[in-house]
Design a protein around this motif. Sequence first.
Motif, mmCIF file in Angstrom:
data_model
loop_
_atom_site.group_PDB
_atom_site.id
_atom_site.type_symbol
_atom_site.label_atom_id
_atom_site.label_comp_id
_atom_site.label_asym_id
_atom_site.label_seq_id
_atom_site.Cartn_x
_atom_site.Cartn_y
_atom_site.Cartn_z
ATOM 1 N N PRO A 1 0.818 -1.225 0.000
ATOM 2 C CA PRO A 1 0.000 0.000 0.000
ATOM 3 C C PRO A 1 0.850 1.273 0.000
ATOM 4 O O PRO A 1 1.916 1.306 0.615
ATOM 5 C CB PRO A 1 -0.802 -0.118 1.298
ATOM 6 C CG PRO A 1 -0.845 -1.585 1.588
ATOM 7 C CD PRO A 1 0.482 -2.116 1.125
ATOM 8 N N LEU A 2 0.373 2.295 -0.684
ATOM 9 C CA LEU A 2 1.070 3.587 -0.719
ATOM 10 C C LEU A 2 0.550 4.507 0.383
ATOM 11 O O LEU A 2 1.252 5.405 0.836
ATOM 12 C CB LEU A 2 0.871 4.277 -2.075
ATOM 13 C CG LEU A 2 1.209 3.464 -3.329
ATOM 14 C CD1 LEU A 2 1.231 4.371 -4.554
ATOM 15 C CD2 LEU A 2 2.525 2.726 -3.184
ATOM 16 N N VAL A 3 -0.693 4.259 0.785
ATOM 17 C CA VAL A 3 -1.301 5.069 1.841
ATOM 18 C C VAL A 3 -1.715 4.152 2.985
ATOM 19 O O VAL A 3 -2.363 3.130 2.758
ATOM 20 C CB VAL A 3 -2.535 5.839 1.307
ATOM 21 C CG1 VAL A 3 -3.273 6.555 2.429
ATOM 22 C CG2 VAL A 3 -2.126 6.831 0.229
ATOM 23 N N GLU A 4 -1.310 4.523 4.180
ATOM 24 C CA GLU A 4 -1.701 3.756 5.369
ATOM 25 C C GLU A 4 -2.755 4.554 6.117
ATOM 26 O O GLU A 4 -2.581 5.752 6.318
ATOM 27 C CB GLU A 4 -0.481 3.530 6.264
ATOM 28 C CG GLU A 4 0.532 2.594 5.624
ATOM 29 C CD GLU A 4 1.918 2.726 6.253
ATOM 30 O OE1 GLU A 4 2.156 3.681 7.034
ATOM 31 O OE2 GLU A 4 2.772 1.870 5.941
ATOM 32 N N THR A 5 -3.834 3.887 6.505
ATOM 33 C CA THR A 5 -4.878 4.610 7.219
ATOM 34 C C THR A 5 -5.021 4.047 8.624
ATOM 35 O O THR A 5 -4.751 2.881 8.885
ATOM 36 C CB THR A 5 -6.247 4.493 6.507
ATOM 37 O OG1 THR A 5 -6.498 3.114 6.255
ATOM 38 C CG2 THR A 5 -6.241 5.248 5.199
ATOM 39 N N ARG A 6 -5.451 4.898 9.502
ATOM 40 C CA ARG A 6 -5.685 4.511 10.883
ATOM 41 C C ARG A 6 -7.110 4.942 11.188
ATOM 42 O O ARG A 6 -7.448 6.119 11.068
ATOM 43 C CB ARG A 6 -4.695 5.258 11.789
ATOM 44 C CG ARG A 6 -4.737 4.872 13.249
ATOM 45 C CD ARG A 6 -3.433 5.328 13.930
ATOM 46 N NE ARG A 6 -3.250 6.782 13.792
ATOM 47 C CZ ARG A 6 -3.842 7.690 14.569
ATOM 48 N NH1 ARG A 6 -4.650 7.311 15.545
ATOM 49 N NH2 ARG A 6 -3.620 8.974 14.391
ATOM 50 N N MET A 7 -7.958 3.977 11.531
ATOM 51 C CA MET A 7 -9.358 4.312 11.770
ATOM 52 C C MET A 7 -9.510 4.992 13.120
ATOM 53 O O MET A 7 -8.682 4.845 14.006
ATOM 54 C CB MET A 7 -10.227 3.041 11.775
ATOM 55 C CG MET A 7 -10.225 2.306 10.450
ATOM 56 S SD MET A 7 -10.722 3.374 9.067
ATOM 57 C CE MET A 7 -12.481 3.543 9.409
ATOM 58 N N GLY A 8 -10.602 5.720 13.252
ATOM 59 C CA GLY A 8 -11.001 6.198 14.563
ATOM 60 C C GLY A 8 -10.549 7.603 14.873
ATOM 61 O O GLY A 8 -10.969 8.180 15.862
ATOM 62 N N GLY A 9 -9.712 8.179 14.032
ATOM 63 C CA GLY A 9 -9.353 9.581 14.251
ATOM 64 C C GLY A 9 -10.585 10.449 14.073
ATOM 65 O O GLY A 9 -11.540 10.063 13.421
ATOM 66 N N ARG A 10 -10.574 11.612 14.634
ATOM 67 C CA ARG A 10 -11.686 12.555 14.433
ATOM 68 C C ARG A 10 -11.778 12.901 12.939
ATOM 69 O O ARG A 10 -10.766 13.059 12.269
ATOM 70 C CB ARG A 10 -11.439 13.855 15.206
ATOM 71 C CG ARG A 10 -11.598 13.686 16.695
ATOM 72 C CD ARG A 10 -12.631 14.687 17.227
ATOM 73 N NE ARG A 10 -13.147 14.221 18.518
ATOM 74 C CZ ARG A 10 -14.358 14.518 18.955
ATOM 75 N NH1 ARG A 10 -15.160 15.268 18.226
ATOM 76 N NH2 ARG A 10 -14.782 14.069 20.112
ATOM 77 N N GLY A 11 -12.992 13.007 12.430
ATOM 78 C CA GLY A 11 -13.159 13.364 11.023
ATOM 79 C C GLY A 11 -12.756 12.246 10.101
ATOM 80 O O GLY A 11 -12.268 12.473 9.007
ATOM 81 N N ARG B 1 -1.550 8.428 6.029
ATOM 82 C CA ARG B 1 -0.210 8.927 5.713
ATOM 83 C C ARG B 1 0.425 8.060 4.642
ATOM 84 O O ARG B 1 0.013 6.920 4.424
ATOM 85 C CB ARG B 1 0.651 8.946 6.969
ATOM 86 C CG ARG B 1 0.916 7.559 7.494
ATOM 87 C CD ARG B 1 1.905 7.607 8.662
ATOM 88 N NE ARG B 1 2.173 6.229 9.108
ATOM 89 C CZ ARG B 1 2.841 5.937 10.203
ATOM 90 N NH1 ARG B 1 3.291 6.909 10.977
ATOM 91 N NH2 ARG B 1 3.059 4.680 10.538
ATOM 92 N N LEU B 2 1.428 8.594 3.982
ATOM 93 C CA LEU B 2 2.116 7.826 2.952
ATOM 94 C C LEU B 2 3.042 6.801 3.594
ATOM 95 O O LEU B 2 3.710 7.084 4.591
ATOM 96 C CB LEU B 2 2.967 8.746 2.060
ATOM 97 C CG LEU B 2 2.224 9.686 1.112
ATOM 98 C CD1 LEU B 2 3.186 10.159 0.020
ATOM 99 C CD2 LEU B 2 1.021 9.014 0.488
ATOM 100 N N SER B 3 3.082 5.625 2.990
ATOM 101 C CA SER B 3 4.080 4.633 3.393
ATOM 102 C C SER B 3 5.420 5.020 2.769
ATOM 103 O O SER B 3 5.498 5.933 1.940
ATOM 104 C CB SER B 3 3.654 3.259 2.892
ATOM 105 O OG SER B 3 3.659 3.248 1.479
ATOM 106 N N VAL B 4 6.465 4.308 3.138
ATOM 107 C CA VAL B 4 7.780 4.548 2.530
ATOM 108 C C VAL B 4 7.678 4.351 1.023
ATOM 109 O O VAL B 4 8.183 5.154 0.228
ATOM 110 C CB VAL B 4 8.838 3.596 3.137
ATOM 111 C CG1 VAL B 4 10.162 3.711 2.391
ATOM 112 C CG2 VAL B 4 9.032 3.907 4.615
ATOM 113 N N LEU B 5 6.980 3.287 0.617
ATOM 114 C CA LEU B 5 6.801 3.032 -0.813
ATOM 115 C C LEU B 5 6.019 4.169 -1.471
ATOM 116 O O LEU B 5 6.349 4.605 -2.580
ATOM 117 C CB LEU B 5 6.076 1.689 -1.031
ATOM 118 C CG LEU B 5 5.858 1.294 -2.495
ATOM 119 C CD1 LEU B 5 7.176 1.084 -3.226
ATOM 120 C CD2 LEU B 5 4.989 0.032 -2.602
#
Lengths: 132, 132
Positions: free
Chosen positions: B61-71, B76-80
């Motif tokens: 993946p190029l973008v890593e997501t973290r659930m549960g943040g506000r909004g 964020r971008l991965s190293v790749l």
Amino acid sequence: MKRMTIRIDFGDDRQLGPGKARILELVDTHGSITAAAKMMDMSYRRGWLLIDELNHMFEAPLVETRMGGRGGANARLSVLGRAIVQLYRSIEKESYAASATRIDELHRLLRPVDAARKAAPKKPGSLGRKGK
Amino acid sequence: MKRMTIRIDFGDDRQLGPGKARILELVDTHGSITAAAKMMDMSYRRGWLLIDELNHMFEAPLVETRMGGRGGANARLSVLGRAIVQLYRSIEKESYAASATRIDELHRLLRPVDAARKAAPKKPGSLGRKGK
């Protein structure tokens, strides 16, 4: 398969990209806007508008038309039209040559197609074994 | 103004062009898919689909997501992801550098903007004298 497409933006809504280059080449080959538009799956009107835009974009028309031919106007590229197409294709070739190493690098970082299909199947039932 | 935009086509419906590069950069800057999509005048859904496509296109993946943040999800971008954006921007720069002379040549062959407006006026009343 790797292919690079280029769009040049000169500002003031003036752009030269793959569609315009292709319609000019098709007019050159077939001598007809009708035929060129058809080969691009475009209506005659849309083809004509694209060429009209090109004819007003450069210092002289790129496509010359002669009314009264059978099947509508006969069309051909002007000397300037041919020069513009050649410049565009040269830009494409030189750009690819200049960045081939990096394009290969991107290509190596792609997920293998079979894995990509497994991860996001779009055509159910088409996931037969193909090896590798 | 002269700007060159590049699209790379890897076959099998896999493309990398200016829209994907830009959304990755915006995710990098703002840490949010919602914000990135908004800055591109896109719905959240369209932004999300674009990133989902990117995440399945490369080997990780190029973008890593973290659930549960506000909004919604934080992203964020991965190293790749960062490497892909850098490769794309380098390809763009090198391509432009390789073909700058020919792009200038095309630019010189353009009709001056005032003349183009006179030939195909789009905004009536805006044709004031500007000298030249």
